[in-house]
Structures are given as C-alpha cells and as structure tokens.
Design a protein around this motif. Structure first.
Motif, PDB file in Angstrom:
ATOM      1  N   GLN A  48       0.827  -1.208   0.000  1.00 16.51           N
ATOM      2  CA  GLN A  48       0.000   0.000   0.000  1.00 16.51           C
ATOM      3  C   GLN A  48       0.863   1.261   0.000  1.00 16.51           C
ATOM      4  OE1 GLN A  48      -2.450  -0.622   3.461  1.00 16.51           O
ATOM      5  NE2 GLN A  48      -4.053  -1.687   2.316  1.00 16.51           N
ATOM      6  N   LEU A  49       1.888   1.274   0.847  1.00 17.12           N
ATOM      7  CA  LEU A  49       2.751   2.448   0.938  1.00 17.12           C
ATOM      8  C   LEU A  49       3.650   2.591  -0.290  1.00 17.12           C
ATOM      9  CD1 LEU A  49       3.673   2.226   4.716  1.00 17.12           C
ATOM     10  CD2 LEU A  49       2.211   3.941   3.616  1.00 17.12           C
ATOM     11  N   ALA A  50       4.098   1.474  -0.846  1.00 18.67           N
ATOM     12  CA  ALA A  50       4.934   1.529  -2.044  1.00 18.67           C
ATOM     13  C   ALA A  50       4.152   2.122  -3.213  1.00 18.67           C
ATOM     14  CB  ALA A  50       5.465   0.137  -2.387  1.00 18.67           C
ATOM     15  N   LYS A  51       2.900   1.734  -3.342  1.00 16.68           N
ATOM     16  CA  LYS A  51       2.055   2.315  -4.392  1.00 16.68           C
ATOM     17  C   LYS A  51       1.849   3.812  -4.160  1.00 16.68           C
ATOM     18  CE  LYS A  51      -0.654  -1.813  -5.426  1.00 16.68           C
ATOM     19  NZ  LYS A  51      -1.985  -2.436  -5.320  1.00 16.68           N
ATOM     20  N   LYS A  52       1.632   4.180  -2.911  1.00 12.67           N
ATOM     21  CA  LYS A  52       1.350   5.575  -2.573  1.00 12.67           C
ATOM     22  C   LYS A  52       2.552   6.484  -2.827  1.00 12.67           C
ATOM     23  CE  LYS A  52      -0.116   8.480   1.307  1.00 12.67           C
ATOM     24  NZ  LYS A  52      -0.575   8.480   2.707  1.00 12.67           N
ATOM     25  N   TYR A  53       3.756   6.020  -2.493  1.00 15.90           N
ATOM     26  CA  TYR A  53       4.946   6.869  -2.566  1.00 15.90           C
ATOM     27  C   TYR A  53       5.870   6.579  -3.749  1.00 15.90           C
ATOM     28  CZ  TYR A  53       3.627   8.448   2.069  1.00 15.90           C
ATOM     29  OH  TYR A  53       2.946   8.989   3.132  1.00 15.90           O
ATOM     30  N   HIS A  54       5.501   5.660  -4.620  1.00 15.35           N
ATOM     31  CA  HIS A  54       6.375   5.323  -5.748  1.00 15.35           C
ATOM     32  C   HIS A  54       6.624   6.571  -6.590  1.00 15.35           C
ATOM     33  CE1 HIS A  54       8.006   3.476  -9.323  1.00 15.35           C
ATOM     34  NE2 HIS A  54       8.243   2.404  -8.576  1.00 15.35           N
ATOM     35  N   PRO A  55       7.892   6.838  -6.944  1.00 10.32           N
ATOM     36  CA  PRO A  55       8.230   8.053  -7.698  1.00 10.32           C
ATOM     37  C   PRO A  55       7.521   8.181  -9.047  1.00 10.32           C
ATOM     38  CG  PRO A  55      10.219   6.998  -6.874  1.00 10.32           C
ATOM     39  CD  PRO A  55       9.079   6.076  -6.574  1.00 10.32           C
ATOM     40  N   ASP A  56       7.120   7.073  -9.654  1.00 13.72           N
ATOM     41  CA  ASP A  56       6.406   7.142 -10.927  1.00 13.72           C
ATOM     42  C   ASP A  56       4.957   7.585 -10.739  1.00 13.72           C
ATOM     43  OD1 ASP A  56       8.668   6.332 -12.240  1.00 13.72           O
ATOM     44  OD2 ASP A  56       8.057   4.226 -12.399  1.00 13.72           O
ATOM     45  N   VAL A  57       4.437   7.421  -9.530  1.00 12.70           N
ATOM     46  CA  VAL A  57       3.047   7.751  -9.247  1.00 12.70           C
ATOM     47  C   VAL A  57       2.931   9.072  -8.492  1.00 12.70           C
ATOM     48  CG1 VAL A  57       0.960   6.978  -8.048  1.00 12.70           C
ATOM     49  CG2 VAL A  57       2.420   5.309  -9.202  1.00 12.70           C
ATOM     50  N   ASN A  58       3.775   9.253  -7.504  1.00 12.02           N
ATOM     51  CA  ASN A  58       3.707  10.422  -6.627  1.00 12.02           C
ATOM     52  C   ASN A  58       4.845  11.387  -6.969  1.00 12.02           C
ATOM     53  OD1 ASN A  58       3.636  12.248  -4.498  1.00 12.02           O
ATOM     54  ND2 ASN A  58       3.049  10.678  -3.020  1.00 12.02           N
ATOM     55  N   LYS A  59       4.503  12.549  -7.468  1.00 13.33           N
ATOM     56  CA  LYS A  59       5.509  13.536  -7.875  1.00 13.33           C
ATOM     57  C   LYS A  59       5.772  14.584  -6.794  1.00 13.33           C
ATOM     58  CE  LYS A  59       5.819  11.728 -11.969  1.00 13.33           C
ATOM     59  NZ  LYS A  59       6.922  10.864 -12.294  1.00 13.33           N
ATOM     60  N   ASP A  60       5.150  14.426  -5.628  1.00 10.02           N
ATOM     61  CA  ASP A  60       5.357  15.383  -4.540  1.00 10.02           C
ATOM     62  C   ASP A  60       6.814  15.353  -4.079  1.00 10.02           C
ATOM     63  OD1 ASP A  60       2.671  16.027  -4.562  1.00 10.02           O
ATOM     64  OD2 ASP A  60       2.155  14.640  -2.934  1.00 10.02           O
ATOM     65  N   PRO A  61       7.339  16.523  -3.685  1.00 10.47           N
ATOM     66  CA  PRO A  61       8.703  16.542  -3.137  1.00 10.47           C
ATOM     67  C   PRO A  61       8.774  15.678  -1.875  1.00 10.47           C
ATOM     68  CG  PRO A  61       7.832  18.783  -3.407  1.00 10.47           C
ATOM     69  CD  PRO A  61       6.716  17.836  -3.701  1.00 10.47           C
ATOM     70  N   GLY A  62       9.819  14.899  -1.769  1.00 12.46           N
ATOM     71  CA  GLY A  62       9.983  14.044  -0.592  1.00 12.46           C
ATOM     72  C   GLY A  62       9.376  12.660  -0.734  1.00 12.46           C
TER      73      GLY A  62
END
Length: 121
Positions: free
Chosen positions: A27-41
């Motif tokens: 769940q967390l990997a999907k949420k924070y994966h760089p290809d999906v989440n472009k937010d800084p950090g």
C-alpha cells in the motif's frame, strides 16, 4: 538524523504477521512510488518504506532489528566503524606502525597466538 522505527514506517505493530507487513508495504509503495507520486519528498519516503520492508520481511534481519534496533545494520555502530578502523590490519598498523606486508592478518594472528602458547611454562 535518527531513523524512524521500521514498524512505524510501515504502520504495523511489532507483532505483525508477515502478511500484514507485506500488505502495508504494498500500500505504501504504491502511494509513494516516484512514478506515481511527484510530490517533493515522496522518493525519500519510498526509500524509507523499501528499507523497512527489506528488514522486516526477512526473518533473520527482523530478529536482529528487534534485538538491536537500527544499530544491527549501521556500519559505524560495530567494531569496525567505532574506532575508525576498517579491518585488523588498520588496527595493528595504528599500534605498531606500518603493515604486515603480503601476509594475511589471520595468519599473523595465528602465529602470535602459537608463539605465546609455546613461551608459557
């Protein structure tokens, strides 16, 4: 900077099952994966989640982590890093000056131990 507790990173309890750890990681990997989440950090958070999963998903590493915390995996927390020595050769060099040539440290240590035993009455 102090590392966050791996169980907290994944949002699971210390007695979580392997399945609970895997589910939380996914769940967390999907949420924070760089290809999906472009937010800084988000890339740093993704790496933190990955590191936590790498440790907690391996029975031996998890056991070591439960017993010693982050120190179990900190290269500078153990014998080598604490004094700034990378190996036994560095330690002996600092005490006696210079190295031991081409001989392996193990061979030299063995010879010194045998010499001491032979010299004892």
């Amino acid at each position: 900077m102090a590392k966050k507790d791996f169980y907290e990173v994944l949002g699971v309890s210390k007695n979580a099952t392997d399945q609970e750890i895997k589910k939380a990681y996914r769940q967390l990997a999907k949420k924070y994966h760089p290809d999906v989440n472009k937010d800084p950090g988000s890339d740093a958070k993704f790496k933190e989640v990955q590191e936590a999963y790498d440790i907690l998903s391996d029975k031996q590493k998890r056991s070591n982590y439960d017993q010693y915390g982050h120190a179990a995996f900190d290269q500078n927390a153990g014998f080598g890093g604490a004094g700034g020595f990378d190996d036994f050769g560095d330690i002996f060099s600092s005490f006696f000056g210079g190295g031991f040539g081409d001989k392996p440290v193990e061979q030299i240590l063995t010879l010194h131990v045998k010499d001491k035993i032979v010299l004892c009455p």
